[in-house]
Design a protein around this motif. Sequence first.
Motif, PDB file in Angstrom:
ATOM      1  N   THR A   3       9.487  11.035  30.958  1.00 29.58           N
ATOM      2  CA  THR A   3       9.931  10.342  32.421  1.00 29.58           C
ATOM      3  C   THR A   3      11.131  11.159  32.920  1.00 29.58           C
ATOM      4  O   THR A   3      11.204  10.989  34.026  1.00 29.58           O
ATOM      5  N   LEU A   4      11.739  11.943  32.327  1.00 30.41           N
ATOM      6  CA  LEU A   4      12.754  12.768  32.808  1.00 30.41           C
ATOM      7  C   LEU A   4      12.304  14.146  33.412  1.00 30.41           C
ATOM      8  O   LEU A   4      13.055  15.100  33.473  1.00 30.41           O
ATOM      9  N   GLY A   5      10.878  14.462  32.935  1.00 24.10           N
ATOM     10  CA  GLY A   5      10.211  15.811  33.321  1.00 24.10           C
ATOM     11  C   GLY A   5      10.062  16.712  32.350  1.00 24.10           C
ATOM     12  O   GLY A   5       9.880  17.847  32.683  1.00 24.10           O
ATOM     13  N   ILE A   6      10.534  16.364  31.225  1.00 30.34           N
ATOM     14  CA  ILE A   6      10.409  17.137  29.870  1.00 30.34           C
ATOM     15  C   ILE A   6       9.120  17.403  29.373  1.00 30.34           C
ATOM     16  O   ILE A   6       8.624  16.091  29.045  1.00 30.34           O
ATOM     17  N   LEU A   7       8.319  18.279  29.347  1.00 31.53           N
ATOM     18  CA  LEU A   7       7.044  18.388  28.413  1.00 31.53           C
ATOM     19  C   LEU A   7       7.402  18.087  26.914  1.00 31.53           C
ATOM     20  O   LEU A   7       8.414  18.369  26.466  1.00 31.53           O
ATOM     21  N   LEU A   9       5.956  19.516  24.409  1.00 32.31           N
ATOM     22  CA  LEU A   9       6.122  20.743  23.741  1.00 32.31           C
ATOM     23  C   LEU A   9       7.554  21.235  23.820  1.00 32.31           C
ATOM     24  O   LEU A   9       8.182  21.409  22.898  1.00 32.31           O
ATOM     25  N   ASP A  10       8.210  20.861  25.050  1.00 33.55           N
ATOM     26  CA  ASP A  10       9.538  21.470  25.388  1.00 33.55           C
ATOM     27  C   ASP A  10      10.576  20.521  24.528  1.00 33.55           C
ATOM     28  O   ASP A  10      11.495  20.800  23.974  1.00 33.55           O
ATOM     29  N   GLU A  11      10.060  19.431  24.461  1.00 31.56           N
ATOM     30  CA  GLU A  11      11.078  18.485  23.674  1.00 31.56           C
ATOM     31  C   GLU A  11      11.062  18.618  22.279  1.00 31.56           C
ATOM     32  O   GLU A  11      12.101  18.669  21.508  1.00 31.56           O
ATOM     33  N   ASP A  12       9.819  19.166  21.604  1.00 26.31           N
ATOM     34  CA  ASP A  12       9.788  19.459  20.214  1.00 26.31           C
ATOM     35  C   ASP A  12      10.629  20.666  19.898  1.00 26.31           C
ATOM     36  O   ASP A  12      11.334  20.814  19.104  1.00 26.31           O
ATOM     37  N   VAL A  13      10.911  21.549  21.029  1.00 23.89           N
ATOM     38  CA  VAL A  13      11.610  22.826  20.718  1.00 23.89           C
ATOM     39  C   VAL A  13      13.039  22.384  20.701  1.00 23.89           C
ATOM     40  O   VAL A  13      13.780  22.904  19.954  1.00 23.89           O
ATOM     41  N   TYR A  14      13.219  21.556  21.513  1.00 23.94           N
ATOM     42  CA  TYR A  14      14.525  21.090  21.989  1.00 23.94           C
ATOM     43  C   TYR A  14      15.088  20.508  20.532  1.00 23.94           C
ATOM     44  O   TYR A  14      16.502  20.602  19.925  1.00 23.94           O
ATOM     45  N   ARG A  15      14.433  19.551  20.470  1.00 27.38           N
ATOM     46  CA  ARG A  15      14.832  18.853  18.914  1.00 27.38           C
ATOM     47  C   ARG A  15      15.029  19.679  17.772  1.00 27.38           C
ATOM     48  O   ARG A  15      15.901  19.453  17.066  1.00 27.38           O
ATOM     49  N   THR A  16      13.947  20.432  17.638  1.00 27.53           N
ATOM     50  CA  THR A  16      14.222  21.475  16.459  1.00 27.53           C
ATOM     51  C   THR A  16      15.259  22.326  16.539  1.00 27.53           C
ATOM     52  O   THR A  16      16.215  22.520  15.438  1.00 27.53           O
ATOM     53  N   LEU A  17      15.901  22.761  17.878  1.00 27.37           N
ATOM     54  CA  LEU A  17      17.189  23.452  17.894  1.00 27.37           C
ATOM     55  C   LEU A  17      18.402  22.743  17.720  1.00 27.37           C
ATOM     56  O   LEU A  17      19.183  23.222  16.802  1.00 27.37           O
ATOM     57  N   LEU A  18      18.276  21.189  17.693  1.00 31.83           N
ATOM     58  CA  LEU A  18      19.282  20.484  17.513  1.00 31.83           C
ATOM     59  C   LEU A  18      19.400  20.312  15.922  1.00 31.83           C
ATOM     60  O   LEU A  18      20.446  20.270  15.376  1.00 31.83           O
ATOM     61  N   GLU A  19      18.244  20.067  15.418  1.00 35.14           N
ATOM     62  CA  GLU A  19      18.406  19.845  14.024  1.00 35.14           C
ATOM     63  C   GLU A  19      18.424  21.084  13.011  1.00 35.14           C
ATOM     64  O   GLU A  19      18.950  20.944  11.905  1.00 35.14           O
ATOM     65  N   GLN A  20      18.009  22.035  13.623  1.00 37.45           N
ATOM     66  CA  GLN A  20      18.327  23.535  13.044  1.00 37.45           C
ATOM     67  C   GLN A  20      18.964  24.534  13.772  1.00 37.45           C
ATOM     68  O   GLN A  20      18.291  25.459  14.547  1.00 37.45           O
ATOM     69  N   ARG A  40       8.694  31.282  23.781  1.00 34.31           N
ATOM     70  CA  ARG A  40       9.670  31.869  24.896  1.00 34.31           C
ATOM     71  C   ARG A  40       9.474  31.108  26.253  1.00 34.31           C
ATOM     72  O   ARG A  40      10.418  30.774  26.820  1.00 34.31           O
ATOM     73  N   ALA A  41       8.173  30.713  26.598  1.00 35.00           N
ATOM     74  CA  ALA A  41       8.141  30.051  27.821  1.00 35.00           C
ATOM     75  C   ALA A  41       8.755  28.739  27.751  1.00 35.00           C
ATOM     76  O   ALA A  41       9.406  28.382  28.768  1.00 35.00           O
ATOM     77  N   LEU A  46      13.335  25.011  29.377  1.00 36.74           N
ATOM     78  CA  LEU A  46      14.565  24.242  28.921  1.00 36.74           C
ATOM     79  C   LEU A  46      15.943  24.897  29.498  1.00 36.74           C
ATOM     80  O   LEU A  46      16.949  24.054  29.778  1.00 36.74           O
ATOM     81  N   SER A  47      15.798  26.284  29.619  1.00 39.28           N
ATOM     82  CA  SER A  47      17.030  26.877  30.165  1.00 39.28           C
ATOM     83  C   SER A  47      17.308  26.390  31.664  1.00 39.28           C
ATOM     84  O   SER A  47      18.259  26.160  32.039  1.00 39.28           O
TER      85      SER A  47
END
Length: 324
Positions: A3-7, A9-20, A40-41, A46-47
Amino acid sequence: MKTLGILSLDEDVYRTLLEQPGSGTSDLSACLGMDEASVRASLERLSLHGMISFGEHGEPQAVDPGISIARLAEERLKRLQDEQREVLSSSHLFLHQALQWWRKEGGNDHVEPLADCEPLHSRADELIFFARHEVLTMQPNDFAAAEGLAGTRESDLRCLRRGIALRALVPRQALEDTTTAAYLTELIENGARIRFLSGSFERVLITDSSAALVQSAHNSTSESALLIREDGLVRTLQSLFDHCWSSAADAASVLLPAGTESPCDAFQLRVLEAMTHADKDEVGARELGISVRTYRGHIARLLKRLDAATRVQAALHARDRGWI
């Protein structure tokens, strides 16, 4: 975060960076089972959203979610508000355009200008009286005086007792008057669905997707109100209403005591009953006198309200609550 416009796939990458923390492109690729080009895409997106930054050596670093999510939510709300203002501004043109169309056609039985406010009330009462399925209203401001409000209250409650679905959009300023707030609360307790809408908008009444009464909120001249039965114009008004409804705030959460659930209205109960015994949507829709699309829309809303994944589960939850 969709709902915030985040895919996703991108959410999974972001969560992984938070956890690891400290994970690089290759680490993320291995952890998520993605090729490095996709990672990378995703990092670039996310950037752009301000959810990650890149370190001195190009390593991705997750931004504190308290900061990044709040920023995304604020941007999303601003876009919604801008969109709502754009939609509402178009409604101010509707009356003028409808009148122009009516004059161009040399008068038309499907569009009737009303001469003064007296027939406006009587026509509104007439439309509500003959409604069979649904009444939609947009009440922009200056609710009627006490005696007029009493008449409106009786008409609305009678409508709800007949099993007619009632949805209303009102300004939040309506709460400033205790009589009006009590009236809105009573409607909700009897099954009406009411939401608060920001901005200025026209006074609109739509019944059964077949007739509409619209009056300019900025003009009280003799040509400020129209009774419309032309299908295309009524559909346009209903689309405007539905769009405004989707972005409006639920009034029940403000008007009802904490923990009180707004009751299921009579028409929703009829939809539930039809859902439990009709073997096909076409049968249920025909029984209720509505289109299959509208019928399925009602069922989707009931599933969400009952927190059910299937119709069978919805029926069981409804029985647990004593609705059917």
